[in-house]
Every structure is written in structure tokens, then in C-alpha cells.
Write an enzyme that holds these catalytic residues in place. Structure first.
Site, mmCIF file in Angstrom:
data_model
loop_
_atom_site.group_PDB
_atom_site.id
_atom_site.type_symbol
_atom_site.label_atom_id
_atom_site.label_comp_id
_atom_site.label_asym_id
_atom_site.label_seq_id
_atom_site.Cartn_x
_atom_site.Cartn_y
_atom_site.Cartn_z
ATOM 1 N N CYS A 128 -11.988 10.832 23.246
ATOM 2 C CA CYS A 128 -12.931 9.746 22.945
ATOM 3 C C CYS A 128 -14.056 9.714 23.964
ATOM 4 C CB CYS A 128 -12.195 8.411 22.956
ATOM 5 S SG CYS A 128 -10.704 8.388 21.970
ATOM 6 N N SER A 136 -25.748 11.830 21.360
ATOM 7 C CA SER A 136 -26.350 12.969 22.060
ATOM 8 C C SER A 136 -26.574 12.623 23.532
ATOM 9 C CB SER A 136 -27.693 13.331 21.422
ATOM 10 O OG SER A 136 -27.518 13.619 20.056
ATOM 11 N N TRP A 162 -16.469 7.701 16.365
ATOM 12 C CA TRP A 162 -16.389 9.077 15.854
ATOM 13 C C TRP A 162 -15.212 9.863 16.426
ATOM 14 C CZ3 TRP A 162 -19.393 8.407 12.096
ATOM 15 C CH2 TRP A 162 -20.689 7.920 12.215
ATOM 16 N N GLU A 388 -20.223 18.130 18.479
ATOM 17 C CA GLU A 388 -20.279 19.015 19.661
ATOM 18 C C GLU A 388 -21.722 19.390 19.993
ATOM 19 O OE1 GLU A 388 -17.568 20.868 21.562
ATOM 20 O OE2 GLU A 388 -16.495 19.064 20.965
HETATM 21 C C1 LIG Z 1 -16.728 13.900 11.834
HETATM 22 C C2 LIG Z 1 -17.070 13.701 13.264
HETATM 23 C C3 LIG Z 1 -16.129 13.945 14.237
HETATM 24 C C4 LIG Z 1 -16.425 13.726 15.588
HETATM 25 N N1 LIG Z 1 -15.444 13.880 16.536
HETATM 26 C C5 LIG Z 1 -15.679 13.445 17.802
HETATM 27 C C6 LIG Z 1 -14.614 13.375 18.756
HETATM 28 O O1 LIG Z 1 -13.470 13.741 18.475
HETATM 29 N N2 LIG Z 1 -14.882 12.849 19.982
HETATM 30 C C7 LIG Z 1 -16.124 12.422 20.339
HETATM 31 O O2 LIG Z 1 -16.301 11.962 21.463
HETATM 32 N N3 LIG Z 1 -17.174 12.512 19.462
HETATM 33 C C8 LIG Z 1 -16.971 12.987 18.208
HETATM 34 N N4 LIG Z 1 -18.001 13.033 17.291
HETATM 35 C C9 LIG Z 1 -19.331 12.557 17.700
HETATM 36 C C10 LIG Z 1 -20.409 13.626 17.680
HETATM 37 O O3 LIG Z 1 -20.263 14.491 18.764
HETATM 38 C C11 LIG Z 1 -21.769 12.890 17.653
HETATM 39 O O4 LIG Z 1 -21.915 12.371 16.338
HETATM 40 C C12 LIG Z 1 -22.929 13.788 17.997
HETATM 41 O O5 LIG Z 1 -22.901 14.120 19.362
HETATM 42 C C13 LIG Z 1 -24.284 13.143 17.685
HETATM 43 O O6 LIG Z 1 -24.375 11.849 18.185
HETATM 44 P P1 LIG Z 1 -24.875 10.659 17.238
HETATM 45 O O7 LIG Z 1 -24.083 10.728 15.986
HETATM 46 O O8 LIG Z 1 -24.846 9.409 17.999
HETATM 47 O O9 LIG Z 1 -26.370 11.045 16.850
HETATM 48 P P2 LIG Z 1 -27.686 10.719 17.744
HETATM 49 O O10 LIG Z 1 -27.513 11.191 19.135
HETATM 50 O O11 LIG Z 1 -28.083 9.297 17.534
HETATM 51 O O12 LIG Z 1 -28.754 11.642 17.014
HETATM 52 C C14 LIG Z 1 -29.382 11.279 15.779
HETATM 53 C C15 LIG Z 1 -30.425 12.360 15.453
HETATM 54 O O13 LIG Z 1 -31.421 12.393 16.492
HETATM 55 C C16 LIG Z 1 -31.508 13.698 17.041
HETATM 56 N N5 LIG Z 1 -31.801 13.631 18.488
HETATM 57 C C17 LIG Z 1 -31.179 12.855 19.435
HETATM 58 N N6 LIG Z 1 -31.723 13.096 20.645
HETATM 59 C C18 LIG Z 1 -32.685 14.030 20.469
HETATM 60 C C19 LIG Z 1 -33.573 14.712 21.342
HETATM 61 N N7 LIG Z 1 -33.595 14.472 22.649
HETATM 62 N N8 LIG Z 1 -34.417 15.624 20.793
HETATM 63 C C20 LIG Z 1 -34.405 15.885 19.459
HETATM 64 N N9 LIG Z 1 -33.571 15.295 18.592
HETATM 65 C C21 LIG Z 1 -32.718 14.391 19.089
HETATM 66 C C22 LIG Z 1 -30.145 14.331 16.783
HETATM 67 O O14 LIG Z 1 -30.218 15.736 16.801
HETATM 68 C C23 LIG Z 1 -29.828 13.771 15.391
HETATM 69 O O15 LIG Z 1 -30.467 14.533 14.425
HETATM 70 C C24 LIG Z 1 -17.730 13.293 15.958
HETATM 71 C C25 LIG Z 1 -18.686 13.078 14.963
HETATM 72 C C26 LIG Z 1 -18.379 13.257 13.634
HETATM 73 C C27 LIG Z 1 -19.426 12.963 12.594
#
Ligand SMILES: Cc1cc2nc3c(=O)[nH]c(=O)nc-3n(C[C@H](O)[C@H](O)[C@H](O)COP(=O)(O)OP(=O)(O)OC[C@H]3O[C@@H](n4cnc5c(N)ncnc54)[C@H](O)[C@@H]3O)c2cc1C
Length: 408
Positions: A128, A136, A162, A388
């Protein structure tokens, strides 16, 4: 150091064929059912445990293969079977790696067996890190862990989101802020066992793809864990924080690069999952194109269809080569001077999205239905460009590495 090779050795081929058999005979036939049910496929995990595919030993053996090809080969085969079920099988590994990377020998010996359970009573674990406001941007994490010295306990508060296996795990590995001045260097990881008061599952997400894999919020409300649950222990944490404070004063460059190397090493495994899904969809499309007749001949006799298949196969092979190279570099300690780990994840995940979409097109109306598996594979493939590290974040890492600018 092992030479880079593009050929599996006899022993690796044997393991690959064994995994392929499990993926074809056990995973693939169960894929549609568990996708519809949107539940963890416990019976399949149990089958995997019985034959030795659900255990830390198996993955450790693949990881320490000096050619670097063990993990990508295993991931490709399992995810070829089905991405949702395969993630249910390998998802525990994320938390296990968290303990292996940061835990003491005693913590490894205590908690890893509890993450997997055994074939008669399988368990899963969750890692987690992500939060509603820290995806991100990991450094903006808010979950706090505060040390209660009188009781030698840590008190954790926050909301994680997530989390794969979140709330159903026997062991949660939770990343929390212990020093908010240090960004991601002020984070530490904690073991939170199932049943700890204050630990609860929040919303379980209904997803677009990989629906057999459980994804949920995890709520931590005044969760108290003993000092022994801090991975690596208090003394090591205090030393690490002191070093990070010192380096932050000097500009922090080396700190950032060390963090980057860890991600570079783990990203090829996700690339390999994407290669598995892409290859599965390509194979279905190739078979279909050879047997489906329109205008009195198989549709593959049309250049418009055959060229799509040529492009699909070329991208899949290119993706696998990038994944194998990065994985070989990681195992052999080669520096990622052009962010080759991120490159492999970026290219393989985009390939999986592209190829599964092309597969639907080649199957026509059938491709758009749940009678054929490519519709599911296309939904599943969308995850690889998100978790990831999104594709945008991979590009950011590659670009900054090439430019020589710091990576946060
Ligand atoms: C099915 C699933 C399983 C997962 N499993 C795990 C888990 O086991 N443990 C865990 O900790 N997490 C987990 N995650 C989380 C996953 O790693 C995050 O969803 C991912 O890192 C993206 O973060 P966010 O969803 O908050 O998107 P955001 O960071 O909000 O990004 C939204 C959009 O903005 C873009 N963006 C953000 N910053 C920038 C930048 N600086 N420049 C350009 N574009 C940018 C992104 O590329 C994306 O297109 C999981 C997610 C899913 C959907």
C-alpha cells in the site's frame, strides 16, 4: 557477470513449458469466469500453490537467475494465460519484495510465510503506497506514522488507494511518512497484520480490466503496530534519516538516483506481463485470420490484415528484447544510463494496448464480444500503461535521464 543472451537455456525452457502448461490448462480456461465474477480466484491460486507456482521460493529462484531472463519468462507465460488471474497469483510478490528489500532477517522469516500461507490455506499480501492525492507524485504522500516511545509502538493514520489485495490480505505492507521534510526519503514501510484494530478495507473498485484481481482502498485509523513491525528496525531508520538529511543539505542528487535505480530494476517485470497479454491476443488474431474466410479466401490473404499481423509480431518481439535487456542489466548491476528499465515498460505496455486493439479489429464483430478473449485482453492491457508508473512518468524518467536533470 552473465553475457546477455536472447536464447533460453534448456533448464529455462523446461520451466517455461511447465508454466505455459499451467497457464493453458488452469489459468486460461478460468479467465472468463473470474473476469465476470470480479473476485479473487482463490481456487486457482490454490492450484498454483499446490504445484509450486505460488511461493516466494519459486520467484526468488527466477530472480536470482544470472541471465536475468527468469522473471520476464515467468511473467510472460502466466500473463499469457490471463492478466487478472496472473496478477492475483503474483500480486503478493510486490509486498514480499517490500519486506525482502527493507526487512531484517527475522522480519523476512516471520512475515513472508504469512503472506503466502500454504496450499491448504492460501493467503495473499498487499503493498500500500498510492493515495488519493499521491499517485505519480509519491512524495506528496500524507499517511503518517508517529512513534510512541513509551509503548514502543507506531501509530499510523491515513488512506491508501488502489491497493492490489487491499483489505483481503493477511499482511499489508504500508508506506508512511515519518519525516515530512525529506519527501520520499522520509518514508518508511510497516507491516500491518490482518485483524489489527483500525485497519479496514474501503471501497472495492469495479474495474475496466484485470477484474479477477482485487483492488481496494485501505483505511488506517489510529492503527497501532509494535516497533518490530517497522521494516528494517528503528536504529536503521534513524541512521537512514540522518544520512538523507545530510544529503538533502548537499543537494540530494545521489539520493534521487538511488531511488530511481530501484524502479528501473522492477519495471521490466511489468513490461513482461504486457508482452504476455500482447502475445496472447496476437496468437488468437493470427489463428482467426488464417481460418476466417470472406470473399472466398482467408482474411489473412488480404495485405491489409497480414500487414497488421506483421506489425503486431514485430512490436511484441521488440518489446520482449527491451524487457530482456533491462532485466539482464538489473540482475547484473549494469547502470541504467538511458533509463532502459523505464524504456522497456513504456514500449511493452503501449505495445500491449496497441496489439490487443488490432486483434479486436482482425476478429471483426466477434472481437468485440465476450465470446472471444481478445475483448478481455484489450481491457486488461490498459492497466500496463498506468500502474507501476504511467507511460508519461516513464517518458519523464527517460527524458530526464538523457538530459541529465534530476529525477524526483
Ligand atoms: C488496478 C490497479 C492496481 C494498482 N495496484 C497498486 C498497488 O498494489 N499498490 C499501490 O501502491 N498502488 C497501486 N496502484 C496505483 C498505481 O500505481 C497508480 O494508479 C499510478 O501510479 C498512477 O497514479 P494515479 O492513478 O494517482 O494517477 P495520477 O498521478 O493522478 O496521473 C493522472 C494522469 O496524469 C499524468 N501525469 C501525472 N503527473 C505527470 C507529469 N509530471 N507529467 C506528465 N503527466 C503526468 C499521468 O501520467 C496520468 O495520465 C494500482 C492502480 C491500479 C489502477
Amino acid at each position: 557477470m552473465a553475457e546477455f543472451t536472447m536464447e533460453l537455456n534448456d533448464e529455462q525452457k523446461e520451466v517455461r513449458d511447465w508454466l505455459h502448461g499451467f497457464a493453458a490448462d488452469v489459468i486460461r480456461p478460468a479467465a472468463a469466469e473470474w473476469d465476470e465474477r470480479e473476485e479473487t480466484p482463490w481456487p486457482v491460486i490454490q492450484e498454483a500453490a499446490k504445484v509450486g507456482i505460488y511461493s516466494l521460493d519459486f520467484y526468488a529462484q527466477q530472480y536470482f537467475d544470472p541471465t536475468g531472463l527468469g522473471i520476464p519468462m515467468a511473467m510472460e507465460e502466466l500473463f499469457w494465460g490471463d492478466a487478472g488471474i496472473a496478477l492475483s497469483i503474483v500480486g503478493t510478490g510486490l509486498a514480499a519484495v517490500g519486506v525482502l528489500a527493507n526487512g531484517t532477517e527475522e522480519q523476512i522469516g516471520t512475515w513472508i510465510p504469512q503472506m503466502y500461507g500454504d496450499a491448504s490455506d492460501v493467503k495473499v499480501a498487499a503493498f500500500c503506497s498510492s493515495e488519493p492525492d499521491a499517485g505519480s507524485d509519491v512524495a506528496s504522500m500524507r499517511t503518517r506514522a508517529v512513534y510512541d516511545e513509551a509503548k514502543d509502538e507506531w501509530v499510523i493514520n491515513g488512506t491508501k488507494t488502489w491497493a492490489t489485495n487491499g483489505g483481503i490480505a493477511n499482511v499489508h505492507v504500508v508506506v508512511a511518512v515519518v519525516d515530512s521534510e525529506l519527501g520520499s526519503k522520509g518514508h518508511a514501510s510497516f507491516i500491518v497484520p490482518a485483524g489489527t484494530p483500525g485497519l479496514a478495507q474501503g471501497q472495492k473498485f469495479k474495474k475496466h480490466g484485470i477484474r479477477a484481481s482485487h483492488t481496494a482502498e485501505v483505511i488506517l485509523d489510529n492503527v497501532r503496530v509494535p516497533g518490530s513491525c517497522l521494516l528494517g528496525g528503528k536504529e536503521k531508520l534513524d541512521e537512514r534519516l540522518a544520512r538523507a538529511r545530510e544529503k538533502a543539505k548537499q543537494g540530494g542528487e545521489r539520493v534521487k538516483n538511488a531511488a530511481m535505480a530501484t524502479f528501473e530494476a522492477s519495471r521490466p517485470a511489468v513490461g513482461a506481463m504486457a508482452v504476455g497479454t500482447a502475445r496472447a491476443a496476437y496468437e488468437v488474431a493470427l489463428d482467426y485470420a488464417k481460418t476466417r474466410e470472406q470473399f472466398g479466401r482467408p482474411i489473412i490473404d488480404n495485405q491489409g490484415v497480414a500487414f497488421q499481423l506483421a506489425d503486431m509480431r514485430t512490436s511484441i518481439d521488440a518489446a520482449r528484447l527491451l524487457v530482456w535487456r533491462a532485466s539482464w542489466m538489473a540482475v547484473n548491476g549494469k547502470p541504467f544510463t538511458a533509463a532502459e528499465g523505464s524504456m522497456s515498460k513504456l514500449f511493452a505496455s503501449e505495445t500491449a494496448k496497441q496489439v490487443t486493439g488490432q486483434a479486436i479489429q482482425i476478429l471483426g464483430g466477434n472481437g468485440y464480444t465476450r465470446e472471444y478473449p481478445v475483448e478481455r485482453m484489450h481491457r486488461d492491457a490498459a492497466i500496463y500503461t498506468i500502474f507501476e508508473g504511467t507511460s508519461e512518468i516513464q517518458r519523464l524518467v527517460i527524458a530526464r535521464t538523457l538530459a541529465g536533470t534530476p529525477i524526483r
